[in-house]
Design a protein around this motif. Structure first.
Motif, PDB file in Angstrom:
ATOM      1  N   THR A 183     -11.038 -25.454  67.380  1.00  0.00           N
ATOM      2  CA  THR A 183     -11.311 -25.679  65.956  1.00  0.00           C
ATOM      3  C   THR A 183     -12.349 -24.707  65.407  1.00  0.00           C
ATOM      4  OG1 THR A 183     -12.941 -27.372  66.547  1.00  0.00           O
ATOM      5  CG2 THR A 183     -10.687 -28.103  66.071  1.00  0.00           C
ATOM      6  N   SER A 184     -13.219 -24.176  66.274  1.00  0.00           N
ATOM      7  CA  SER A 184     -14.244 -23.240  65.793  1.00  0.00           C
ATOM      8  C   SER A 184     -13.642 -21.909  65.358  1.00  0.00           C
ATOM      9  CB  SER A 184     -15.288 -23.003  66.889  1.00  0.00           C
ATOM     10  OG  SER A 184     -14.700 -22.366  68.021  1.00  0.00           O
ATOM     11  N   ALA A 185     -12.399 -21.652  65.765  1.00  0.00           N
ATOM     12  CA  ALA A 185     -11.745 -20.397  65.393  1.00  0.00           C
ATOM     13  C   ALA A 185     -11.031 -20.481  64.056  1.00  0.00           C
ATOM     14  CB  ALA A 185     -10.746 -19.999  66.486  1.00  0.00           C
ATOM     15  N   LEU A 186     -10.983 -21.669  63.449  1.00  0.00           N
ATOM     16  CA  LEU A 186     -10.267 -21.844  62.186  1.00  0.00           C
ATOM     17  C   LEU A 186     -11.105 -21.340  61.016  1.00  0.00           C
ATOM     18  CD1 LEU A 186      -8.754 -25.416  62.751  1.00  0.00           C
ATOM     19  CD2 LEU A 186      -7.707 -23.183  63.216  1.00  0.00           C
ATOM     20  N   ASN A 187     -10.418 -20.787  60.021  1.00  0.00           N
ATOM     21  CA  ASN A 187     -11.075 -20.198  58.859  1.00  0.00           C
ATOM     22  C   ASN A 187     -10.800 -21.048  57.616  1.00  0.00           C
ATOM     23  OD1 ASN A 187     -12.103 -18.641  56.814  1.00  0.00           O
ATOM     24  ND2 ASN A 187     -10.689 -16.930  57.089  1.00  0.00           N
ATOM     25  N   TRP A 188     -11.795 -21.787  57.163  1.00  0.00           N
ATOM     26  CA  TRP A 188     -11.643 -22.689  56.019  1.00  0.00           C
ATOM     27  C   TRP A 188     -12.175 -22.070  54.723  1.00  0.00           C
ATOM     28  CZ3 TRP A 188      -8.696 -26.857  56.482  1.00  0.00           C
ATOM     29  CH2 TRP A 188      -8.462 -27.368  57.762  1.00  0.00           C
TER      30      TRP A 188
END
Length: 748
Positions: free
Chosen positions: A272-277
């Motif tokens: 989840t830390s690799a996701l770009n929000w």
């Protein structure tokens, strides 16, 4: 669908009676055969196609003709009929004959017509072996020269009621009704034929169709434009979009770069830390920010009734999952990429809840897969999309997200002659697989085609196999106009879609956007707008007529309401009717492109209040409430006129304790005829079978005024001189059940 009523053989289909203040009386009869006391008087004999001639085995008072080389196989159908019917005319057309019109079904009952009077023909029909076919309705008095009138009507594959109004120029006492079959190699079905004088609208709230899921729009684009405005202007726009407009559906992007690049090589373990929000956040420093989460939460906070449906729509998978290695210019999912794509969608669902407190209710993995564009897009074939849908459904189940619905395919158009395009064709191919059928919760479509005819709507309804059908994107894109002609785009799609296409929801492309004038764009560029709430370069807020028209639906027709059966006249007046789940609200909606004068609209039984709303090109008609002081709710109908390009909605509040009198369960042996209606002194009741019965008469407010037991008989005469003018309910009860009918006392 009509067929959903199959097997409910003990429902009462009410007898609707509509009176005219002249020397004649009109009857709307459901499932009733009628024997007239005098020749040539309407109603049409055996128009319900129930009584057979014992000698011929055909329908009494009806003939089937084949001449001049025309060939047809005529029979009586007893299966897959409209609710409450036990028989229908079936006509298998082999050849049309020398001139292409020599096969027909005709009424042998010759009825009287008066010059300058209008007569509305209504009938139920469907076809087999073709998506659609034409039937010609002919109104003619053989003994009167130049009396011929005919109208071609396109018939679809599902039972529907059709109407057409003829205006007679000469008196005639031997008028005849014919149905000419105009296509060969087609099987026609015909039932419930009526002819009534005048123009009138009645309804039957005992016959219900689809249940409404809602109305709304998207914020798939323009959120960053809205949040570039000063706070006061932005808040005003959001007020109009989300508080004044009582929408319950909202749709927005699942951005392709949420997971770009791949978080890891394991589609079942998400980093989840690799996701770009970034696009969902509110960070003005970053040019990729779109303020989506803030826009969604503001919409949720402002809404008075809440959003039942929050829909994430994916234009494109991440570039690394695409065959063209780009989120733009089409392409499709790489072979074997279904697991990774499902992980991407699940990451979106979970992240929206954990990061922003927004619970996604539905997702759509594609956006217009049948339409090639240069922007974010993915052109999956029906077969490729089927594989994606099955995988997503399995992933949602395994991740305990089965409460999230799957929408598909969101085709560019409803129907197309190209088998590889349109929602109808995609669904038809995908639903050949039982796994896909069970995976898709909602059939979703866009409506970007100039005209959607009724057979195209019914075609979508047929292939959708009773799934809910949502229009998730619709708009007259880049419209320069704000008037009713612009709003007509949506009126047509909403009213025809609900009446013929089984729609349960309708969404605009956008809630808001900036309107651009022709002098503000470069030559050849698009200008205009298509959203509900607009602002221009001078920071003026614009509410087009399409905004006010949409309020007739968003603010009046709520989730859980059901479409109910409506009898209208001709094709010039569009009409639509709904009722609330508890039956306490009945909504009638009307629109006409041309003036419609002096028609009668039935008042619901037990109506205690009515509100009337109008939107037109008149500057004062913006979903405006009209006075209803002139409406007598104790009468049987309202005489109305509709001005050109005018949308009208009437909302009746109903005392359901009265209306349920007309919804009792009975058998066919209980059929009741009451005449005359209106009545001055005496009414006559006729029943199909002899039986002892109890007759009760109630006032409009439910008070019992008459009660008497009658011995076994088929005919009863009652003196009603003791009743004052007004609307009454008569109820007949036997050991088999009961039936109720409305009648009017009119001493004029």
């Amino acid at each position: 669908m009509l067929n959903s009523f199959k097997g409910q053989s003990y429902l009462l289909w009410p007898l609707f009676i509509i009176s005219m203040k002249k020397s004649y009386t009109l009857y709307f009869l459901f499932l009733v055969s009628f024997v007239c006391t005098s020749q040539n008087q309407l109603p049409l004999l055996n128009g319900n196609f129930e009584v057979l001639n014992e000698g011929t085995g055909n329908f009494n008072y009806w003939s089937n003709i084949q001449i001049e080389g025309g060939q047809a196989v005529y029979s009586i159908s007893t299966e897959n009929l409209i609710p409450g019917s036990s028989k229908a005319q079936k006509s298998e057309i082999v050849s049309l004959g020398n001139n292409g019109w020599h096969v027909k079904t005709q009424s042998d009952y010759l009825f009287e017509v008066e010059a300058e009077q209008s007569y509305t023909v209504s009938f139920w029909a469907k076809v087999e072996n073709s998506n659609s076919a034409t039937i010609k309705v002919v109104f003619q008095a053989p003994n009167v020269p130049d009396s011929y009138q005919g109208n071609d009507i396109e018939i679809s594959q599902e039972w529907q009621q059709y109407t057409h109004t003829f205006t007679v120029t000469q008196d005639a006492d031997e008028n005849k009704l014919n149905f000419w079959y105009m296509d060969s190699d087609v099987t026609y079905f015909l039932d419930e034929v009526e002819v009534v004088a005048g123009n009138s609208i009645s309804f039957n709230d005992a016959i219900t169709y689809q249940t409404v899921d809602g109305f709304g729009a998207g914020i798939k684009r323009r959120t960053e434009h809205l949040y570039a405005l000063d706070d006061e202007l932005r808040q005003q726009i959001e007020f109009f979009a989300f508080e004044e407009l009582e929408a319950n559906m909202i749709r927005f992007f699942i951005y392709h770069d949420l997971e770009d690049p791949n978080d890891n090589d394991n589609p079942f373990y998400l980093n989840t830390s690799a996701l770009n929000w970034t696009r969902y956040n509110s960070d003005p420093i970053l040019n990729t920010t779109r303020y989506v989460a803030e826009a969604l939460n503001n919409a949720l906070d402002l809404s008075s009734y809440g959003f039942d449906h929050i829909i994430g729509n994916c234009n494109s998978a991440p570039a690394w999952l695409k065959t063209n290695n780009s989120h733009n210019n089409g392409g499709t999912l790489v072979s074997g990429g279904e697991d990774e794509f499902s992980e991407f969608l699940v990451a979106f669902i979970n992240g929206m809840e954990s990061n922003y407190g927004i619970n996604i209710t539905a997702i759509s993995p594609t956006n217009e897969p049948d339409y090639n564009v240069t922007y974010e897009s993915m052109n999956t074939t029906p077969s490729e999309l089927s594989s994606i849908l099955i995988n997503i459904n399995e992933r949602l189940d395994s991740d305990l997200l089965d409460h999230v619905d799957i929408l598909s395919p969101e085709g560019f158009r409803v129907s197309s002659s190209d088998p590889d395009k349109s929602t109808t064709n995609y669904v038809n191919q995908m639903f050949l697989s039982p796994e896909v059928r069970s995976s898709v919760d909602v059939v979703a479509t866009h409506t970007y085609q100039n005209i959607i005819n009724n057979s195209e709507w019914t075609g979508l309804k047929t292939v959708s196999l009773d799934k809910p059908i949502w229009v998730t994107e619709s708009g007259n894109l880049n419209s320069p106009n704000f008037d009713m002609n612009d709003a007509l785009y949506h009126i047509d799609r909403i009213m025809d879609g609900f009446n013929y296409g089984g729609l349960t929801a309708y969404m605009f492309h956008l809630f808001y956007e900036q309107h651009e004038y022709q002098n503000e764009v470069s030559q050849g560029q698009n200008y205009g707008s298509s959203a509900l709430v607009l602002w221009d370069s001078n920071m003026n807020i614009i509410l087009p007529k399409r905004y006010y028209v949409f309020k007739h639906f968003t603010n009046l027709v709520k989730k859980g309401y059901q479409r109910i059966h409506l009898n209208s006249f001709g094709n010039s007046l569009k009409s639509l009717a709904f009722k609330s789940p508890d039956g306490s609200k009945v909504i009638i909606q009307l629109f006409a492109e041309d003036i419609q004068n002096n028609f009668d609209l039935e008042i619901p039984l037990g109506a205690t209040d009515v509100k009337h709303y109008i939107t037109s090109d008149n500057s004062i008609h913006n979903f405006s409430s009209q006075s209803t002081d002139h409406i007598d709710l104790q009468s049987n109908q309202i005489t109305m006129s509709v001005e050109p390009m005018t949308m009208q909605s009437l909302v009746f509040t109903v005392d359901t304790s009265l209306s349920t009198m007309l919804e009792s369960s009975i058998g066919n042996e209980m059929k009741l005829k009451l005449f005359p209606n209106p009545v001055q002194s005496k009414i006559e009741l006729r029943f199909e079978n002899t039986s002892s019965r109890e007759i009760t008469i109630y006032q409009h407010n439910g008070s019992r005024l008459y009660h008497k037991n009658y011995p076994s008989t088929k005919n009863i005469e009652i003196d009603v001189n003791f009743l004052t003018e007004g609307l009454y309910i008569l109820k007949s009860t036997t050991q088999h059940g009961q039936q109720a009918v409305k009648f009017v006392i009119d001493n004029q």
